[in-house]
Design a protein around this motif. Structure first.
Motif, short mmCIF file in Angstrom:
data_model
loop_
_atom_site.label_atom_id
_atom_site.label_comp_id
_atom_site.label_asym_id
_atom_site.label_seq_id
_atom_site.Cartn_x
_atom_site.Cartn_y
_atom_site.Cartn_z
N THR A 25 0.85 -1.03 -0.06
CA THR A 25 -0.58 0.04 -0.08
C THR A 25 0.99 1.57 0.45
OG1 THR A 25 -1.55 -1.30 1.09
CG2 THR A 25 -1.36 1.04 1.59
N HIS A 26 1.74 1.13 0.95
CA HIS A 26 2.73 2.45 0.31
C HIS A 26 3.37 2.53 -0.57
CE1 HIS A 26 6.58 4.39 1.73
NE2 HIS A 26 5.87 5.34 2.67
N TYR A 27 3.95 1.22 -1.19
CA TYR A 27 4.86 1.57 -2.57
C TYR A 27 4.29 2.18 -3.22
CZ TYR A 27 8.03 -0.34 -6.24
OH TYR A 27 8.25 -0.55 -7.02
N TYR A 28 3.35 1.65 -3.25
CA TYR A 28 1.24 2.04 -4.34
C TYR A 28 1.74 4.01 -4.21
CZ TYR A 28 -2.73 3.14 -7.32
OH TYR A 28 -3.04 3.51 -7.88
N PHE A 29 1.24 4.05 -3.08
CA PHE A 29 0.99 5.57 -2.94
C PHE A 29 2.85 6.29 -3.30
CE2 PHE A 29 -2.95 3.97 -1.85
CZ PHE A 29 -4.06 5.10 -1.83
N ARG A 30 3.25 5.97 -3.28
CA ARG A 30 4.91 6.60 -3.27
C ARG A 30 4.91 7.02 -4.46
NH1 ARG A 30 8.50 3.41 -0.91
NH2 ARG A 30 9.17 2.09 -2.39
#
Length: 130
Positions: A77-82
């Motif tokens: 989730t964090h990777y996608y938004f970054r």
């Protein structure tokens, strides 16, 4: 339609050749990331609601939350938004995820659910240490 589930996706070879394969940096969200890249390359993403896919073997999710799977979901989730929305949005998402895990940790501690407590504590540690 912006994205479809990778569980049942048909993709033209031309699209593969232009856009590339799924991003291996994801454990979850890879299909959403891929659809976003496909659309950015000028291709259409089409959803056919009447199409049905049946999995005859290995079933689906048992509903049980496994610690490593949960942690991988948080990191994806964090990777996608970054990747798609920048560092500030990713920081806000990560902060929200950490706060959510902290609340779940507190609730698990209050209700004395050891397994959930262990899961949330490990998730919180993992979310804080990428």
């Amino acid at each position: 339609m912006d994205e479809v589930s990778g569980a049942a996706m048909l993709v033209r070879r031309d699209t593969f050749e232009q856009v590339g394969l799924l991003d291996e940096g994801f454990f979850y969200w890879e299909d959403i990331d891929w659809c976003k890249r496909i659309k950015a390359a000028g291709w259409k993403v089409v959803y056919l609601p009447r199409a049905k896919v049946v999995h005859h073997h290995f079933g689906g999710s048992s509903g049980e939350v496994r610690p490593l799977t949960h942690l991988a979901s948080l990191r994806s989730t964090h990777y996608y938004f970054r990747k798609h929305h920048g560092a500030l949005t990713a920081l806000l998402v990560k902060t929200t995820l950490v706060l959510r895990e902290a609340v779940h940790l507190l609730l698990a501690a209050i209700t004395l659910r050891r397994e959930r407590l262990r899961l949330r504590l490990n998730s919180l540690r993992g979310a804080l240490n990428p």
